[in-house]
Design a protein around this motif. Sequence first.
Motif, PDB file in Angstrom:
ATOM      1  N   SER A 255       0.841  -1.199   0.000  1.00 43.26           N
ATOM      2  CA  SER A 255       0.000   0.000   0.000  1.00 43.26           C
ATOM      3  C   SER A 255       0.877   1.251   0.000  1.00 43.26           C
ATOM      4  N   ARG A 256       0.243   2.396  -0.242  1.00 46.13           N
ATOM      5  CA  ARG A 256       0.981   3.657  -0.213  1.00 46.13           C
ATOM      6  C   ARG A 256       1.613   3.876   1.148  1.00 46.13           C
ATOM      7  N   ARG A 257       0.927   3.421   2.206  1.00 44.15           N
ATOM      8  CA  ARG A 257       1.453   3.625   3.552  1.00 44.15           C
ATOM      9  C   ARG A 257       2.705   2.799   3.804  1.00 44.15           C
ATOM     10  N   SER A 258       2.882   1.722   3.064  1.00 42.86           N
ATOM     11  CA  SER A 258       4.108   0.933   3.230  1.00 42.86           C
ATOM     12  C   SER A 258       5.320   1.706   2.726  1.00 42.86           C
ATOM     13  N   LEU A 259       5.085   2.678   1.855  1.00 40.84           N
ATOM     14  CA  LEU A 259       6.150   3.529   1.327  1.00 40.84           C
ATOM     15  C   LEU A 259       6.204   4.880   2.017  1.00 40.84           C
ATOM     16  N   ASN A 260       5.082   5.306   2.583  1.00 36.91           N
ATOM     17  CA  ASN A 260       4.948   6.638   3.173  1.00 36.91           C
ATOM     18  C   ASN A 260       4.108   6.480   4.438  1.00 36.91           C
ATOM     19  N   PRO A 261       4.722   6.051   5.553  1.00 37.65           N
ATOM     20  CA  PRO A 261       3.968   5.608   6.738  1.00 37.65           C
ATOM     21  C   PRO A 261       2.962   6.602   7.304  1.00 37.65           C
ATOM     22  N   ASP A 262       3.279   7.907   7.272  1.00 35.34           N
ATOM     23  CA  ASP A 262       2.313   8.875   7.819  1.00 35.34           C
ATOM     24  C   ASP A 262       1.479   9.543   6.737  1.00 35.34           C
ATOM     25  N   LEU A 263       1.563   9.001   5.496  1.00 38.22           N
ATOM     26  CA  LEU A 263       0.799   9.536   4.367  1.00 38.22           C
ATOM     27  C   LEU A 263       0.954  11.049   4.263  1.00 38.22           C
ATOM     28  N   SER A 264       2.208  11.471   4.333  1.00 44.45           N
ATOM     29  CA  SER A 264       2.561  12.896   4.204  1.00 44.45           C
ATOM     30  C   SER A 264       1.826  13.765   5.215  1.00 44.45           C
ATOM     31  N   GLY A 265       1.776  13.284   6.452  1.00 44.97           N
ATOM     32  CA  GLY A 265       1.183  14.063   7.537  1.00 44.97           C
ATOM     33  C   GLY A 265      -0.299  13.854   7.739  1.00 44.97           C
ATOM     34  N   ARG A 266      -0.920  12.962   6.984  1.00 46.28           N
ATOM     35  CA  ARG A 266      -2.368  12.745   7.120  1.00 46.28           C
ATOM     36  C   ARG A 266      -2.717  11.800   8.274  1.00 46.28           C
ATOM     37  N   VAL A 267      -1.774  10.981   8.692  1.00 45.76           N
ATOM     38  CA  VAL A 267      -2.038  10.052   9.798  1.00 45.76           C
ATOM     39  C   VAL A 267      -1.797  10.791  11.112  1.00 45.76           C
ATOM     40  N   THR A 268      -2.876  11.061  11.822  1.00 52.88           N
ATOM     41  CA  THR A 268      -2.834  11.777  13.098  1.00 52.88           C
ATOM     42  C   THR A 268      -3.685  11.027  14.112  1.00 52.88           C
ATOM     43  N   ALA A 269      -3.652  11.469  15.352  1.00 53.80           N
ATOM     44  CA  ALA A 269      -4.478  10.851  16.395  1.00 53.80           C
ATOM     45  C   ALA A 269      -5.956  11.017  16.100  1.00 53.80           C
ATOM     46  N   GLN A 270      -6.317  12.071  15.384  1.00 58.78           N
ATOM     47  CA  GLN A 270      -7.737  12.354  15.118  1.00 58.78           C
ATOM     48  C   GLN A 270      -8.270  11.647  13.879  1.00 58.78           C
ATOM     49  N   VAL A 271      -7.387  11.197  12.985  1.00 60.56           N
ATOM     50  CA  VAL A 271      -7.872  10.769  11.679  1.00 60.56           C
ATOM     51  C   VAL A 271      -8.638   9.455  11.732  1.00 60.56           C
ATOM     52  N   PHE A 272      -8.215   8.497  12.547  1.00 65.70           N
ATOM     53  CA  PHE A 272      -8.896   7.207  12.515  1.00 65.70           C
ATOM     54  C   PHE A 272     -10.302   7.258  13.115  1.00 65.70           C
ATOM     55  N   PRO A 273     -10.555   8.035  14.171  1.00 63.18           N
ATOM     56  CA  PRO A 273     -11.954   8.206  14.595  1.00 63.18           C
ATOM     57  C   PRO A 273     -12.816   8.853  13.507  1.00 63.18           C
ATOM     58  N   ALA A 274     -12.257   9.813  12.777  1.00 62.62           N
ATOM     59  CA  ALA A 274     -13.012  10.436  11.690  1.00 62.62           C
ATOM     60  C   ALA A 274     -13.296   9.432  10.584  1.00 62.62           C
ATOM     61  N   VAL A 275     -12.290   8.645  10.214  1.00 66.47           N
ATOM     62  CA  VAL A 275     -12.485   7.617   9.189  1.00 66.47           C
ATOM     63  C   VAL A 275     -13.555   6.632   9.634  1.00 66.47           C
ATOM     64  N   ALA A 276     -13.497   6.208  10.892  1.00 63.99           N
ATOM     65  CA  ALA A 276     -14.489   5.262  11.397  1.00 63.99           C
ATOM     66  C   ALA A 276     -15.898   5.835  11.297  1.00 63.99           C
ATOM     67  N   ALA A 277     -16.019   7.128  11.565  1.00 59.95           N
ATOM     68  CA  ALA A 277     -17.337   7.758  11.491  1.00 59.95           C
ATOM     69  C   ALA A 277     -17.863   7.757  10.058  1.00 59.95           C
ATOM     70  N   TYR A 278     -17.012   8.053   9.086  1.00 60.25           N
ATOM     71  CA  TYR A 278     -17.463   8.048   7.685  1.00 60.25           C
ATOM     72  C   TYR A 278     -17.725   6.623   7.190  1.00 60.25           C
ATOM     73  N   LEU A 279     -16.931   5.671   7.642  1.00 67.47           N
ATOM     74  CA  LEU A 279     -17.221   4.274   7.294  1.00 67.47           C
ATOM     75  C   LEU A 279     -18.577   3.871   7.854  1.00 67.47           C
ATOM     76  N   GLY A 280     -18.901   4.377   9.036  1.00 64.83           N
ATOM     77  CA  GLY A 280     -20.209   4.098   9.628  1.00 64.83           C
ATOM     78  C   GLY A 280     -21.343   4.677   8.813  1.00 64.83           C
ATOM     79  N   VAL A 281     -21.158   5.895   8.282  1.00 67.91           N
ATOM     80  CA  VAL A 281     -22.181   6.489   7.418  1.00 67.91           C
ATOM     81  C   VAL A 281     -22.418   5.598   6.203  1.00 67.91           C
ATOM     82  N   ALA A 282     -21.342   5.166   5.563  1.00 64.27           N
ATOM     83  CA  ALA A 282     -21.480   4.313   4.379  1.00 64.27           C
ATOM     84  C   ALA A 282     -22.190   3.008   4.723  1.00 64.27           C
ATOM     85  N   ALA A 283     -21.814   2.405   5.833  1.00 61.93           N
ATOM     86  CA  ALA A 283     -22.422   1.123   6.224  1.00 61.93           C
ATOM     87  C   ALA A 283     -23.904   1.285   6.506  1.00 61.93           C
ATOM     88  N   ARG A 284     -24.279   2.342   7.208  1.00 60.71           N
ATOM     89  CA  ARG A 284     -25.693   2.551   7.543  1.00 60.71           C
ATOM     90  C   ARG A 284     -26.564   2.702   6.310  1.00 60.71           C
TER      91      ARG A 284
END
Length: 346
Positions: A255-284
């Motif tokens: 994956s891109r993250r295997s080459l760029n672990p923080d995805l050019s600064g996009r991986v933060t403490a806040q990002v995974f809760p936000a991603v989970a919330a949007y995944l929840g919208v899609a699932a619902r």
Amino acid sequence: MKTLTLGKTGLTVSELCLGTMTWGTQNTESEGHAQMDMALEAGVTFWDTAEMYPVNPVRAETAGRTEEIIGTWFAARGGRDRVVLATKVAGKGPILRPGEVTTGATMRTAVEASLKRLQTDYIDLYQLHWPNRAHYHFRQMWRYQPPKLDRAAETANMTDILSTAQALVTEGKIRAIGLSNETVWGAARWLHLADTLGLPRMATVQNEYSLLCRQFDTDWAELSVIEDMPLLAFSPLATGLLSGKYAGDVIPEGSRRSLNPDLSGRVTAQVFPAVAAYLGVAARHGLDPCQMAIAFTRTRPFPTIPIIGATTLEQLRTNIGAAGVTLSSEVLEDIAETHRAYPAPY
């Protein structure tokens, strides 16, 4: 696949744009050719590249390889007129023309080199990859300091670039010119100079935009609508974060993250809760999360064309499928509530 008029250019483009930046690193030439075949068959006739591609990482020895892969596809398949092709000149940086700002002369040299690599006589949309001056893109907004400009020098440089663009249009080497990673002030200044001097207008802007990156929603949105300057939205899946493949902070092999672990600064403490919330919208709502994220960009009140990228044909097929997805008012309301809860996760 719907088609659209690209701002004031007179060009007709598909509602999705094919991104190419992994061809030459994460993707081989044959894989790039297969993606172009699939895209064209599906009606995705608007393609975007750059002289500095491929990325992950950007290296001097691979710069231009993506354009070369597109060029060998044109040589093998023919039919250049079936595609609206966009590319970019790199700005000041450490890889191409180290330390040099973009000028009319460097732009002309870059155009000539891109035409050779692309094996074509013309480029439909030629973009400035980023401004010469300091800007707030690429996660620099948290420490952004507005530049102290020599206004006369900045105006002279912009005029030089626009004058060269006019010459390149007259010569038939480019058809339109656009911006990328630009600010509202910058775009307004480019447009003012073009209108005042009778030179080509900047037709489009390619800035980052996704459910997780909504900087375009205010002043930029106003300028985009009033000036009919469409947004070419790069990273509509937030470099894959919105697909859910990195959920749980995992790093899939290849994956891109295997080459760029923080995805050019996009991986933060806040990002995974936000991603989970949007995944929840899609699932619902029974939606594929990638298709929901891409379709969302096409609902905006300003003209938007998302640039879809993929490293596999399966991913590309899913992303192209977003063109057939219409988001209900209930989905859009859920997205709006989630955005208020997670307004700037990176």
